[in-house]
Motif scaffolding. Structure first.
Motif, PDB file in Angstrom:
ATOM      1  N   THR A 148      26.798  67.719  44.314  1.00  0.00           N
ATOM      2  CA  THR A 148      28.225  67.566  44.041  1.00  0.00           C
ATOM      3  C   THR A 148      28.504  66.221  43.379  1.00  0.00           C
ATOM      4  N   ALA A 149      27.792  65.168  43.795  1.00  0.00           N
ATOM      5  CA  ALA A 149      27.963  63.852  43.175  1.00  0.00           C
ATOM      6  C   ALA A 149      27.554  63.889  41.703  1.00  0.00           C
ATOM      7  N   LEU A 150      26.471  64.593  41.398  1.00  0.00           N
ATOM      8  CA  LEU A 150      26.039  64.721  40.002  1.00  0.00           C
ATOM      9  C   LEU A 150      27.097  65.451  39.186  1.00  0.00           C
ATOM     10  N   THR A 209      38.742  53.572  42.930  1.00  0.00           N
ATOM     11  CA  THR A 209      38.334  53.874  41.557  1.00  0.00           C
ATOM     12  C   THR A 209      39.117  55.064  41.008  1.00  0.00           C
ATOM     13  N   GLY A 210      39.432  56.031  41.875  1.00  0.00           N
ATOM     14  CA  GLY A 210      40.205  57.182  41.424  1.00  0.00           C
ATOM     15  C   GLY A 210      41.562  56.786  40.872  1.00  0.00           C
ATOM     16  N   LYS A 220      46.225  66.369  34.893  1.00  0.00           N
ATOM     17  CA  LYS A 220      44.917  67.012  35.018  1.00  0.00           C
ATOM     18  C   LYS A 220      44.099  66.345  36.122  1.00  0.00           C
ATOM     19  N   ARG A 221      43.490  67.139  36.965  1.00  0.00           N
ATOM     20  CA  ARG A 221      42.659  66.616  38.041  1.00  0.00           C
ATOM     21  C   ARG A 221      41.197  66.812  37.676  1.00  0.00           C
ATOM     22  N   ILE A 222      40.393  65.862  38.054  1.00  0.00           N
ATOM     23  CA  ILE A 222      38.955  65.990  37.828  1.00  0.00           C
ATOM     24  C   ILE A 222      38.401  66.781  39.004  1.00  0.00           C
ATOM     25  N   ASP A 238      37.091  65.771  42.800  1.00  0.00           N
ATOM     26  CA  ASP A 238      37.899  66.139  43.970  1.00  0.00           C
ATOM     27  C   ASP A 238      37.029  66.809  45.031  1.00  0.00           C
ATOM     28  N   ARG A 239      36.112  67.665  44.587  1.00  0.00           N
ATOM     29  CA  ARG A 239      35.221  68.356  45.539  1.00  0.00           C
ATOM     30  C   ARG A 239      34.320  67.368  46.262  1.00  0.00           C
ATOM     31  N   LEU A 240      33.874  66.329  45.557  1.00  0.00           N
ATOM     32  CA  LEU A 240      33.041  65.311  46.195  1.00  0.00           C
ATOM     33  C   LEU A 240      33.828  64.582  47.280  1.00  0.00           C
TER      34      LEU A 240
END
Length: 241
Positions: free
Chosen positions: A89-91, A211-212, A227-229, A233-235
């Motif tokens: 997920t981080a990748l 950072t977000g 727009k959301r990344i 968000d899942r991470l």
């Protein structure tokens, strides 16, 4: 018009029945898009997994056209992470951040090299992969001209007890310097400014919120500010659990 380069896969979007539009981070040509004919076929699909290293050639009749990619797999990084959902997920999050924020066709070899270091650390399963990821986001902000100044307090000039960051200037603020404005400031995780501080789950989440804030404030296009990344968000959601 053509070039040959090495790259990391950022995303692959299906186009028509069997083709894909590939977005990748190249070493010399920045974030670049191109059409891969037959890229959606079963034999090709594994090549274009997010984070994989590839060698590619781009060709187009005119420089402003989308153009076509021909690609060859160099390293299947995704396959090495299939047993670790957090690092995978981080990748995906890092690739998503680059895909959403980096201007297209603008060379950024520093971003490429930093991403290569992050991928290597995730694949090698370094113990502090969360801290590695967070520092990568800080480095990305700096590479793109929006680096945070965490070296000293913006109010007092001191270097001790730095616990906040100004959401407007990106500069550190000490507890004493914050005063009655502390509630308006962003928490600064201790491990980002103190060598012997531990990056635990709480401080990592604080860091990602920090950072977000600046990623959304400075690097997402104004036209799509909402727009959301989603991969990032899942991470954050996984780490919150």
């Amino acid at each position: 018009m053509d070039f040959t380069d090495t790259a990391f896969v950022l995303s692959a979007r299906r186009h028509g029945e069997g083709d894909i539009i590939l977005s990748c981070l190249t070493r010399e040509h920045g974030r670049h898009l191109g059409l891969v004919r037959g890229g959606a076929a079963r034999k090709q699909r594994a090549t274009f997994e997010t984070g994989n290293a590839i060698s590619l050639t781009w060709r187009a009749r005119l420089s402003e056209q989308l153009g076509n990619f021909q690609a060859e797999l160099l390293e299947a990084h995704t396959a090495h992470l299939m047993d670790d959902a957090d690092r995978l997920t981080a990748l995906s999050a890092a690739a998503g951040v680059i895909d959403a924020t980096l201007p297209e066709r603008e060379p950024h070899q520093d971003v490429y090299e930093d991403f290569a270091v992050l991928v290597a650390g995730l694949v090698a399963a370094v113990p502090d992969w969360g801290g590695l990821y967070l520092r990568w986001e800080l480095k990305l902000l700096a590479d793109l001209g929006f680096g945070l100044d965490l070296s000293r307090c913006a109010v007092t000039g001191g270097t001790e007890d730095l616990v906040f960051v100004s959401p407007k200037t990106g500069r550190a603020v000490s507890k004493a310097g914050a005063g009655r404005y502390a509630e308006r400031l962003l928490p600064l995780p201790a491990f980002l400014v103190e060598d012997n501080a531990v990056c635990d789950a709480t401080s990592l989440i604080q860091g990602l919120r920090l950072t977000g804030h600046f990623l959304h404030a400075h690097l997402l296009p104004v036209a799509s500010a909402e727009k959301r990344i989603s991969a990032r968000d899942r991470l954050v959601e996984r780490l919150n659990r």
